[in-house]
Write a protein that holds these residues in place. Sequence first.
Motif, PDB file in Angstrom:
ATOM      1  N   GLN A   1       0.819  -1.234   0.000  1.00 55.90           N
ATOM      2  CA  GLN A   1       0.000   0.000   0.000  1.00 55.90           C
ATOM      3  C   GLN A   1       0.845   1.273   0.000  1.00 55.90           C
ATOM      4  O   GLN A   1       0.322   2.357  -0.006  1.00 55.90           O
ATOM      5  CB  GLN A   1      -0.900   0.019   1.238  1.00 55.90           C
ATOM      6  CG  GLN A   1      -1.941  -1.090   1.252  1.00 55.90           C
ATOM      7  CD  GLN A   1      -2.630  -1.144   2.603  1.00 55.90           C
ATOM      8  OE1 GLN A   1      -3.487  -0.327   2.899  1.00 55.90           O
ATOM      9  NE2 GLN A   1      -2.259  -2.109   3.427  1.00 55.90           N
ATOM     10  N   ARG A   2       2.135   1.102   0.085  1.00 56.16           N
ATOM     11  CA  ARG A   2       3.092   2.234   0.188  1.00 56.16           C
ATOM     12  C   ARG A   2       2.855   3.031   1.485  1.00 56.16           C
ATOM     13  O   ARG A   2       3.048   4.235   1.536  1.00 56.16           O
ATOM     14  CB  ARG A   2       2.989   3.168  -1.011  1.00 56.16           C
ATOM     15  CG  ARG A   2       4.207   3.131  -1.958  1.00 56.16           C
ATOM     16  CD  ARG A   2       5.448   3.790  -1.385  1.00 56.16           C
ATOM     17  NE  ARG A   2       5.408   5.218  -1.240  1.00 56.16           N
ATOM     18  CZ  ARG A   2       5.954   6.105  -2.081  1.00 56.16           C
ATOM     19  NH1 ARG A   2       6.602   5.680  -3.145  1.00 56.16           N
ATOM     20  NH2 ARG A   2       5.903   7.387  -1.866  1.00 56.16           N
ATOM     21  N   ILE A   3       2.381   2.314   2.542  1.00 57.65           N
ATOM     22  CA  ILE A   3       2.316   2.949   3.861  1.00 57.65           C
ATOM     23  C   ILE A   3       3.737   2.951   4.417  1.00 57.65           C
ATOM     24  O   ILE A   3       4.166   3.896   5.061  1.00 57.65           O
ATOM     25  CB  ILE A   3       1.357   2.175   4.800  1.00 57.65           C
ATOM     26  CG1 ILE A   3      -0.066   2.229   4.267  1.00 57.65           C
ATOM     27  CG2 ILE A   3       1.426   2.717   6.236  1.00 57.65           C
ATOM     28  CD1 ILE A   3      -1.040   1.331   4.990  1.00 57.65           C
TER      29      ILE A   3
ATOM     30  N   PRO B   1       5.419  10.856  -4.355  1.00 58.24           N
ATOM     31  CA  PRO B   1       4.416  10.935  -3.292  1.00 58.24           C
ATOM     32  C   PRO B   1       3.057  11.428  -3.793  1.00 58.24           C
ATOM     33  O   PRO B   1       2.010  10.958  -3.335  1.00 58.24           O
ATOM     34  CB  PRO B   1       5.029  11.925  -2.299  1.00 58.24           C
ATOM     35  CG  PRO B   1       6.499  11.808  -2.494  1.00 58.24           C
ATOM     36  CD  PRO B   1       6.685  11.504  -3.959  1.00 58.24           C
TER      37      PRO B   1
ATOM     38  N   GLU C   1       1.618  10.812  -6.425  1.00 58.50           N
ATOM     39  CA  GLU C   1       0.889   9.779  -7.156  1.00 58.50           C
ATOM     40  C   GLU C   1       0.393   8.657  -6.256  1.00 58.50           C
ATOM     41  O   GLU C   1      -0.365   7.800  -6.698  1.00 58.50           O
ATOM     42  CB  GLU C   1       1.781   9.202  -8.267  1.00 58.50           C
ATOM     43  CG  GLU C   1       1.955  10.123  -9.460  1.00 58.50           C
ATOM     44  CD  GLU C   1       0.629  10.446 -10.154  1.00 58.50           C
ATOM     45  OE1 GLU C   1      -0.189   9.524 -10.340  1.00 58.50           O
ATOM     46  OE2 GLU C   1       0.402  11.629 -10.464  1.00 58.50           O
ATOM     47  N   VAL C   2       0.854   8.647  -4.992  1.00 59.35           N
ATOM     48  CA  VAL C   2       0.482   7.557  -4.085  1.00 59.35           C
ATOM     49  C   VAL C   2      -1.049   7.445  -3.931  1.00 59.35           C
ATOM     50  O   VAL C   2      -1.604   6.343  -4.033  1.00 59.35           O
ATOM     51  CB  VAL C   2       1.183   7.712  -2.710  1.00 59.35           C
ATOM     52  CG1 VAL C   2       0.628   6.724  -1.690  1.00 59.35           C
ATOM     53  CG2 VAL C   2       2.685   7.512  -2.873  1.00 59.35           C
ATOM     54  N   PRO C   3      -1.775   8.564  -3.702  1.00 57.04           N
ATOM     55  CA  PRO C   3      -3.237   8.425  -3.580  1.00 57.04           C
ATOM     56  C   PRO C   3      -3.860   7.786  -4.818  1.00 57.04           C
ATOM     57  O   PRO C   3      -4.755   6.940  -4.697  1.00 57.04           O
ATOM     58  CB  PRO C   3      -3.731   9.864  -3.404  1.00 57.04           C
ATOM     59  CG  PRO C   3      -2.568  10.598  -2.850  1.00 57.04           C
ATOM     60  CD  PRO C   3      -1.360   9.952  -3.474  1.00 57.04           C
ATOM     61  N   HIS C   4      -3.389   8.182  -6.007  1.00 56.31           N
ATOM     62  CA  HIS C   4      -3.962   7.612  -7.235  1.00 56.31           C
ATOM     63  C   HIS C   4      -3.630   6.116  -7.352  1.00 56.31           C
ATOM     64  O   HIS C   4      -4.460   5.329  -7.794  1.00 56.31           O
ATOM     65  CB  HIS C   4      -3.436   8.375  -8.455  1.00 56.31           C
ATOM     66  CG  HIS C   4      -3.828   9.818  -8.414  1.00 56.31           C
ATOM     67  ND1 HIS C   4      -5.084  10.246  -8.728  1.00 56.31           N
ATOM     68  CD2 HIS C   4      -3.145  10.925  -8.037  1.00 56.31           C
ATOM     69  CE1 HIS C   4      -5.163  11.562  -8.567  1.00 56.31           C
ATOM     70  NE2 HIS C   4      -3.986  11.994  -8.138  1.00 56.31           N
TER      71      HIS C   4
ATOM     72  N   ARG D   1      -3.261   4.139  -4.767  1.00 55.00           N
ATOM     73  CA  ARG D   1      -4.065   3.411  -3.766  1.00 55.00           C
ATOM     74  C   ARG D   1      -5.503   3.175  -4.233  1.00 55.00           C
ATOM     75  O   ARG D   1      -6.183   2.294  -3.708  1.00 55.00           O
ATOM     76  CB  ARG D   1      -4.068   4.187  -2.445  1.00 55.00           C
ATOM     77  CG  ARG D   1      -2.741   4.044  -1.713  1.00 55.00           C
ATOM     78  CD  ARG D   1      -2.759   4.724  -0.379  1.00 55.00           C
ATOM     79  NE  ARG D   1      -1.452   4.589   0.264  1.00 55.00           N
ATOM     80  CZ  ARG D   1      -0.964   5.451   1.135  1.00 55.00           C
ATOM     81  NH1 ARG D   1      -1.673   6.521   1.491  1.00 55.00           N
ATOM     82  NH2 ARG D   1       0.218   5.267   1.677  1.00 55.00           N
ATOM     83  N   ARG D   2      -5.952   3.969  -5.186  1.00 55.70           N
ATOM     84  CA  ARG D   2      -7.304   3.737  -5.705  1.00 55.70           C
ATOM     85  C   ARG D   2      -7.381   2.429  -6.478  1.00 55.70           C
ATOM     86  O   ARG D   2      -8.465   1.950  -6.795  1.00 55.70           O
ATOM     87  CB  ARG D   2      -7.715   4.902  -6.617  1.00 55.70           C
ATOM     88  CG  ARG D   2      -7.881   6.187  -5.832  1.00 55.70           C
ATOM     89  CD  ARG D   2      -8.121   7.383  -6.718  1.00 55.70           C
ATOM     90  NE  ARG D   2      -7.871   8.602  -5.936  1.00 55.70           N
ATOM     91  CZ  ARG D   2      -7.978   9.825  -6.418  1.00 55.70           C
ATOM     92  NH1 ARG D   2      -8.347  10.008  -7.657  1.00 55.70           N
ATOM     93  NH2 ARG D   2      -7.737  10.869  -5.655  1.00 55.70           N
ATOM     94  N   ARG D   3      -6.243   1.870  -6.791  1.00 56.32           N
ATOM     95  CA  ARG D   3      -6.223   0.583  -7.507  1.00 56.32           C
ATOM     96  C   ARG D   3      -6.161  -0.584  -6.534  1.00 56.32           C
ATOM     97  O   ARG D   3      -6.048  -1.737  -6.957  1.00 56.32           O
ATOM     98  CB  ARG D   3      -5.022   0.536  -8.455  1.00 56.32           C
ATOM     99  CG  ARG D   3      -5.193   1.495  -9.616  1.00 56.32           C
ATOM    100  CD  ARG D   3      -3.874   2.042 -10.104  1.00 56.32           C
ATOM    101  NE  ARG D   3      -2.977   1.009 -10.627  1.00 56.32           N
ATOM    102  CZ  ARG D   3      -1.694   1.218 -10.890  1.00 56.32           C
ATOM    103  NH1 ARG D   3      -1.164   2.424 -10.673  1.00 56.32           N
ATOM    104  NH2 ARG D   3      -0.948   0.253 -11.351  1.00 56.32           N
TER     105      ARG D   3
END
Lengths: 228, 323
Positions: free
Chosen positions: A49-51, A71, A73-76, A78-80
């Motif tokens: 999850q890149r946490i 960083p 792009e991380v939210p985008h 996580r939508r996957r």
Amino acid sequence: MIHFHGVGKRYPSGVVALQDVRLQIEPGEFVFLVGPTGSGKSTVLKLIQRIERPTMGRIIIDGTDLGRLPPAEVPHFRRRLGVVFQEFKLLPDRTVAENVAFALRVTGVDPLGIMPRARWALEVVGMVDRAADLPAKLSGGEQQKVALARAIVNRPPLVLADEPTGNLDPAAAWEIMQLLSSINMRGATVLVTTHNPTLVDILRRRVIALQAGRVVRDEPRGLYNAAI
Amino acid sequence: MSLEASTTPPSDGVVGQARGRVGARARRGSRASASIEILRDAAAGLRRNALMALAATSTIVVALAVAGGGMLVSANLVHLASMLEGQVEIVAFLRDGLSPTQRQQVLASISASPGVRSAVIVDRGLALRRLQRSLGTPSSMSDLLPSNPLPDSVEVRVTDAGRIRDAAAGIQKIAGVEEVIFGTPVVDRLVALTRAVRLAGGVIAALLAAAALLIIVNTIRLTVSARRQEIEIMTLVGATPGFIRGPFMLEGAFQGASAALVTSIVLGIGYAGLAGRVAASLPFLPLLPPEAILPAALGVVWILGIAVGIGGSAIGLRRYLRA
């Protein structure tokens, strides 16, 4: 779908959670990640999850090299992913439908499309008739189904479940595992960490066992414990 | 492979996002609706957490009232110091025998001298009448003295009590001035006192503002911390930090503004009432009139409330938004 190339993780406290982990999970697979507490299962999920970020090696998820992911792009990214937790993590002051819709709302989905999609996800897990209820009115199993609906509402190609049956009675646990199987049958790759030997032994899916941060077993139709 | 491969969920254009191929058009659309969503989410957040928001706002009101009250006290202390310093004066005794024209020339020279705020001539007749009044025996004074022994003088107010020596030295050099007096020890003590009063005023205002700042930041941080699960879920389902921050910062601004409004009403009414009473019953105590001090003090209260409300939210969120 999931590629770990010699991944290591040492936390700032000095604890070594993973050492030279090499994994390859193909799209559409259903995989159990087993091992004793502290073996590194949750760290694997956090890394995906890149946490957390690995201190060694490379992780590629669905074609994305997480080490090179900016960083922003991380939210985008996580939508996957769809994620299910042992403790459900539902918002207690929102209805079942609002909890599922939450995952769409916070990602900027067109408001008109949110409720039909939330309803679809609730239909998949068989909770559409409880859409207006608050989580407190639901049993543990039902809450986990709602959490599952929230995890799939974005139609992610990869679903991660961290001890999804840990707080459930055997019947509810079995139901959740069947739902995860059904989600897998619909095309999603599913990675489940568990301590439940019965479920693993009944389903006979791929089992990856971790011990002290290392992969000690990887069997295509494995059991919870290594066959003697 | 994804869930939609074998199911037919409603189509609403998010497929691209789910697959990670987010087009520019989709991002522009989501940005446009994001502003409305942020406003709506802020309102919903306040509604859902009404009790906590009320408690936080009440705490901020107390903090702002203390800071605002401190500023009013500080401003009045500074005002008092200025008033006291304004009373400091130099008396320049004029030589005997100056004609009215010469006296006016001396007055003009004194008025133009560095450090002089104002200067007025006190002729010897007025000086004697004052002396008689102060002694309380007007008739006996005329009987006792065959003629008025007092000289004409010029009473000088200075711009800066701390530099009264320089001003006095300048006046002493003016032709027609016989002697200059200004009560050196008293002025020195007064200047030291007003300096201490000003410093105390500044320290009080700064300490109370700092205390208010910390209280407000921590109060807002607590309200953010109480909703950490919501933030965690937002983060895990892919909400951008901006999307998460927006509603929280708006809520912080709203709480700060609400608290500033209540504080303004309390301080405004309270100070106006106090100033009125003091003016009526203690006229020698020079309180600043409300219209002279309230706009600035309440302006600071509003800025402090809103800015710290927003800043507190940002600080509270920081630890949860580290990617």
